[in-house]
Design a protein around this motif. Structure first.
Motif, short mmCIF file in Angstrom:
data_model
loop_
_atom_site.label_atom_id
_atom_site.label_comp_id
_atom_site.label_asym_id
_atom_site.label_seq_id
_atom_site.Cartn_x
_atom_site.Cartn_y
_atom_site.Cartn_z
N ASP A 150 0.87 -1.10 -0.03
CA ASP A 150 0.10 0.15 0.09
C ASP A 150 0.92 1.22 0.03
OD1 ASP A 150 -2.24 1.52 0.02
OD2 ASP A 150 -2.99 1.04 2.07
N ILE A 151 1.77 1.20 0.90
CA ILE A 151 2.66 2.26 0.83
C ILE A 151 3.53 2.60 -0.37
CG2 ILE A 151 4.82 3.45 2.05
CD1 ILE A 151 3.75 1.87 4.76
N LEU A 152 3.84 1.62 -0.94
CA LEU A 152 4.66 1.50 -2.21
C LEU A 152 3.92 2.00 -3.35
CD1 LEU A 152 7.23 -1.47 -2.52
CD2 LEU A 152 7.76 1.18 -2.58
N GLN A 153 2.78 1.60 -3.54
CA GLN A 153 1.86 2.02 -4.59
C GLN A 153 1.50 3.66 -4.48
OE1 GLN A 153 -1.68 2.86 -4.79
NE2 GLN A 153 -2.16 2.61 -2.37
N ALA A 154 1.22 3.89 -2.94
CA ALA A 154 1.10 5.38 -2.95
C ALA A 154 2.26 6.15 -3.16
CB ALA A 154 0.67 5.57 -1.24
N VAL A 155 3.62 5.69 -2.95
CA VAL A 155 4.62 6.52 -3.29
C VAL A 155 4.80 6.75 -4.76
CG1 VAL A 155 7.26 6.31 -3.45
CG2 VAL A 155 6.11 5.99 -1.33
N MET A 158 2.21 9.06 -6.01
CA MET A 158 2.44 10.62 -5.53
C MET A 158 3.40 11.31 -6.40
SD MET A 158 3.89 11.52 -1.98
CE MET A 158 5.55 10.63 -2.20
N GLN A 159 4.59 10.27 -6.79
CA GLN A 159 5.67 10.52 -7.66
C GLN A 159 5.25 11.02 -8.98
OE1 GLN A 159 9.30 9.88 -8.73
NE2 GLN A 159 9.65 11.27 -7.30
N LEU A 160 4.49 10.02 -9.61
CA LEU A 160 3.78 10.41 -10.91
C LEU A 160 3.08 11.87 -10.93
CD1 LEU A 160 2.76 6.82 -12.27
CD2 LEU A 160 4.48 8.30 -13.31
N LEU A 165 7.77 17.87 -6.72
CA LEU A 165 7.69 18.12 -5.38
C LEU A 165 8.80 17.19 -4.66
CD1 LEU A 165 4.21 18.29 -4.01
CD2 LEU A 165 5.74 20.28 -4.11
N THR A 166 9.46 16.34 -5.63
CA THR A 166 10.37 15.54 -5.14
C THR A 166 11.64 16.04 -4.08
OG1 THR A 166 10.27 14.09 -7.24
CG2 THR A 166 12.23 13.83 -5.90
N ARG A 170 5.48 15.91 1.85
CA ARG A 170 4.81 15.69 3.16
C ARG A 170 3.95 14.44 3.63
NH1 ARG A 170 2.63 21.20 2.13
NH2 ARG A 170 0.77 19.84 2.26
N GLU A 171 3.77 14.31 4.71
CA GLU A 171 2.83 13.16 5.04
C GLU A 171 1.65 12.92 4.49
OE1 GLU A 171 1.81 12.21 9.11
OE2 GLU A 171 4.03 12.25 9.74
N ASP A 172 0.88 14.22 4.22
CA ASP A 172 -0.49 14.44 3.71
C ASP A 172 -0.36 14.10 1.88
OD1 ASP A 172 0.86 16.95 3.77
OD2 ASP A 172 -1.36 17.75 3.47
N HIS A 173 0.77 14.41 1.62
CA HIS A 173 0.99 14.15 0.04
C HIS A 173 1.03 12.62 -0.26
CE1 HIS A 173 3.38 17.89 -0.20
NE2 HIS A 173 2.05 18.19 -0.93
N LEU A 174 1.60 11.86 0.59
CA LEU A 174 1.62 10.54 0.57
C LEU A 174 0.19 9.70 0.90
CD1 LEU A 174 3.39 8.13 -0.10
CD2 LEU A 174 3.38 7.56 2.34
#
Ligand code: IPE
Ligand code: IPE
Ligand code: MG
Length: 252
Positions: A150-155, A158-160, A165-166, A170-174
């Motif tokens: 879950d964390i990885l798919q969110a990362v 978010m990156q895409l 913002l790289t 912040r926490e709420d971005h993820l």
């Protein structure tokens, strides 16, 4: 859509029924073994417990109930057990969705669907669509779910979405890209079956959740056993890093 920021910013009162309860339903196999039955008999009984608990949580006005049904690691089980679990899952969805809908319950599945049969995926989608407009209990079933996945798919999402913002996320971005972006973090985590571990469940969201472990096996986890978990929660003092004195002062 409104996203929830970290629950650790404000302190929910433990005097009330927890808003969000997350459960690892463990102990089906041992329940069956104790009765000299095949493990799958325990899984079948486990579905009955799910049905009863959903009904009970809805009556208590719990807002979110999140159940771990199949972990990303459960594929390592014997093939016949995995096949049986997938079949049971399909059957339970088909049988229960109308009743869930009648009871105003909204069903959401989280987890990686890419390993499921096309038929199961369409049953999941149809069940979610049917109940999408419901305003009662939000029932989340985690299937082929893993907290790290879950964390990885969110990362990745978010990156895409915000490559510019790289270096400044912040926490709420993820957290807006996590599978459970529609829910506050769980107030209470329950694990039945005696093991004291998180087993790759909601890793991000359990940061400040109250943890409750019981030896009761999942098929035996009835209203009475559930009430004990709620009572245990109601005796806790949630501090989120603050001192007890600060909390008492804030209440005056
Ligand atoms: C939990 O019960 C159900 C699933 C993981 C699908 P188990 O099958 O893990 O039961 P035990 O832990 O072997 O008793
Ligand atoms: C955790 O149960 C996952 C579910 C309840 C679906 P397991 O019984 O698979 O957990 P571990 O692997 O023993 O920690
Ligand atoms: Mg187990």
């Amino acid at each position: 859509m409104a996203f929830f920021t970290s629950a650790t910013q404000n302190i929910p009162s433990t005097a009330e029924i927890p808003k969000h309860i997350a459960v690892i339903m463990d102990g089906n196999g041992r329940w069956a073994r104790k009765r000299f039955l095949p493990r799958i008999a325990g899984h079948k009984r486990g579905v009955e417990t799910v049905r009863d608990l959903v009904k009970y949580c809805a009556s208590l006005k719990v807002e979110y109930l999140t159940l771990f049904a199949f972990s990303s690691e459960n594929w390592r089980r014997p093939a016949e057990e995995v096949t049986f679990l997938m079949g049971l899952f399909m059957q339970a969805l088909k049988r229960e969705v109308t009743k869930l809908h009648q009871n105003n319950i909204k069903l959401i599945m989280i987890g990686d669907r890419s390993r499921f049969d096309a038929e199961l995926v369409s049953q999941i989608e149809a069940s979610e669509q049917l109940t999408a407009g419901n305003t009662g209990l939000i029932l989340t079933i985690a299937a082929n779910y893993g907290g790290r996945w879950d964390i990885l798919q969110a990362v990745n999402k978010m990156q895409l979405a915000t490559p510019q913002l790289t270096g400044f996320y912040r926490e709420d971005h993820l957290s807006q890209y996590l599978s459970m972006n529609y829910a506050p973090e769980p107030d209470l985590f329950i694990r039945t079956g005696g093991e004291k571990r998180i087993s790759n469940f909601l890793l991000w969201q359990l940061a400040y959740t109250e943890l409750y472990f019981t030896d009761t096996l999942w098929p035996d986890f009835n209203e009475e056993a559930f009430n004990l978990a709620i009572q245990s929660y109601q005796k806790r003092e949630r501090r989120f890093g603050r001192t007890s004195e600060q909390l008492i002062e804030a209440k005056i």
